[in-house]
Design an enzyme around this catalytic site. Structure first.
Site, PDB file in Angstrom:
ATOM      1  N   LYS A   1       0.859  -1.185   0.000  1.00 24.87           N
ATOM      2  CA  LYS A   1       0.000   0.000   0.000  1.00 24.87           C
ATOM      3  C   LYS A   1       0.898   1.238   0.000  1.00 24.87           C
ATOM      4  O   LYS A   1       1.983   1.223   0.585  1.00 24.87           O
ATOM      5  CB  LYS A   1      -0.875  -0.011   1.267  1.00 24.87           C
ATOM      6  CG  LYS A   1      -1.697   1.259   1.490  1.00 24.87           C
ATOM      7  CD  LYS A   1      -2.782   1.435   0.461  1.00 24.87           C
ATOM      8  CE  LYS A   1      -3.526   2.772   0.639  1.00 24.87           C
ATOM      9  NZ  LYS A   1      -4.439   3.032  -0.495  1.00 24.87           N
TER      10      LYS A   1
ATOM     11  N   CYS B   1      -2.504   9.965  -6.008  1.00 22.51           N
ATOM     12  CA  CYS B   1      -3.648   9.652  -5.145  1.00 22.51           C
ATOM     13  C   CYS B   1      -4.717  10.722  -5.295  1.00 22.51           C
ATOM     14  O   CYS B   1      -4.457  11.898  -5.071  1.00 22.51           O
ATOM     15  CB  CYS B   1      -3.243   9.550  -3.676  1.00 22.51           C
ATOM     16  SG  CYS B   1      -4.710   9.299  -2.642  1.00 22.51           S
TER      17      CYS B   1
HETATM   18  O1  RRO Z   1      -5.860   5.393  -0.600  1.00 16.05           O
HETATM   19  C1  RRO Z   1      -6.512   5.857  -1.569  1.00 16.05           C
HETATM   20  O2  RRO Z   1      -7.559   6.492  -1.423  1.00 16.05           O
HETATM   21  C2  RRO Z   1      -6.035   5.702  -2.948  1.00 16.05           C
HETATM   22  C3  RRO Z   1      -4.733   5.940  -3.346  1.00 16.05           C
HETATM   23 BR1  RRO Z   1      -3.363   6.342  -2.157  1.00 16.05          BR
HETATM   24  C4  RRO Z   1      -4.400   5.867  -4.725  1.00 16.05           C
HETATM   25  O3  RRO Z   1      -3.257   6.092  -5.162  1.00 16.05           O
HETATM   26  N1  RRO Z   1      -5.393   5.570  -5.593  1.00 16.05           N
HETATM   27  C5  RRO Z   1      -6.650   5.328  -5.209  1.00 16.05           C
HETATM   28  O4  RRO Z   1      -7.513   5.051  -6.050  1.00 16.05           O
HETATM   29  N2  RRO Z   1      -6.965   5.388  -3.883  1.00 16.05           N
END
Ligand code: RRO
Length: 308
Positions: free
Chosen positions: A44, A127
């Site tokens: 993650k 993100c």
């Molecule tokens: O954690 C998120 O909300 C998230 C991330 Br970091 C990302 O890079 N892409 C996404 O769709 N959700």
């Protein structure tokens, strides 16, 4: 069939892996990826501090895709720095996904994570789900400043996870940045940011954060993902390895990414919805497609898409 692939000098036993964010937050999830048929373990995206993420519901899957606004729930970079050496025992590459709220966060995290020796570092410039924080990948100058700084503190190969671009001018501008800062691979694409899914019966949004806006993934984004894979493949004339992400539901979808220029693929929505067995199924389906088409390896069809 040998489905192995090499990215930035790192050998992957199979060309399928999880997308950052999909089943890869906790130690248990990362170890399960290690035991699965995934060709790598991708973490993650990590931040300086541990985060619980946005309020729930924050992930919703529907027939043609998914929407999420997870808000970067993760254990914090120190936990991943401690875990990464232990994940190496699974005998497949470990890819550390790095995020942050300011350039200095990325630098601090990248430096510490580099010392834990992942095989690759994937810098997440895309993100879409932090209220008030723009996606860095949509600002070429900010991306260049950030990547040039990160470059100086990292010795393992680094790549970037980019947001989808919808205009060739934006892809060309970003390609020049990536060339100057000498990134070694690309992961394309992150979710299509700030979509809105509506439940007409309930007259309601389907996720809670940001009034229901979130990143779209799954089947419905495949053409956008393929277009970005192809555009960057052409811009770099096949010299920069690309990990294709977006819309992988079947082995045929993997094949399409390979045709457009991907060296490997990451699976997000399908993995979350189906579980780790998705890797076994996709692997079998991919082998069946390649055999039927007479290709002896994923590399044999990389980038060969016919342009009419
Ligand atoms: O954690 C998120 O909300 C998230 C991330 Br970091 C990302 O890079 N892409 C996404 O769709 N959700």
């Amino acid at each position: 069939m040998d489905l192995s692939t090499t990215i930035a000098g790192v050998r992957f036993p199979r060309c399928l892996m999880n997308a950052a964010g999909a089943l890869c937050v906790t130690r248990e999830e990362l170890e399960a990826l290690g035991r699965s048929r995934a060709g790598a373990i991708v973490t993650k995206s990590m931040t300086l501090e541990a985060r619980r993420g946005n309020p729930e519901p924050r992930y919703y899957s529907f027939g043609s895709g998914s929407i999420n606004s997870m808000g970067l729930p993760n254990l914090g970079y120190l936990a991943y720095a401690a875990l990464i050496p232990q994940l190496r025992k699974f005998g497949k590459p470990v890819v550390a996904s790095v995020a942050g709220f300011a350039a200095r966060d990325f630098v601090q995290i990248a430096k510490a994570i580099n010392d834990s020796r992942p095989d690759l570092i994937e810098i997440n410039l895309s993100c879409p789900n932090i209220p008030g924080e723009p996606q860095i990948g949509y600002d070429a100058e900010a991306s260049e400043r950030l990547l040039s700084e990160v470059r100086t503190v990292v010795s393992v190969p680094i790549g970037v996870k980019l947001p989808p671009y919808f205009d060739p001018a934006h892809q060309e501008k970003m390609a020049k940045v990536l060339e100057r800062v000498e990134v070694q691979f690309l992961s394309l694409i992150n979710s299509v940011g700030n979509g809105l899914v509506v439940d007409a019966d309930r007259e309601s949004a389907v996720i809670k954060p940001k009034g229901g806006f979130g990143g779209l993934g799954g089947a419905l984004i495949k053409p956008v993902a393929l277009a970005n894979v192809r555009a960057f493949w052409r811009l770099f004339e096949g010299r920069l390895p690309i990990i294709g992400t977006g819309g992988i539901v079947t082995g045929s979808d993997v094949f399409e990414h390979l045709l457009c220029g991907a060296s490997a693929v990451q699976v997000g929505t399908t993995l979350v919805d189906e579980g780790l067995g998705a890797f076994d199924r996709l692997e079998q389906e991919l082998v069946a497609v390649l055999e039927k088409k007479g290709y002896t390896s994923p590399a044999a069809c990389r980038g060969v898409l016919k342009e009419l």
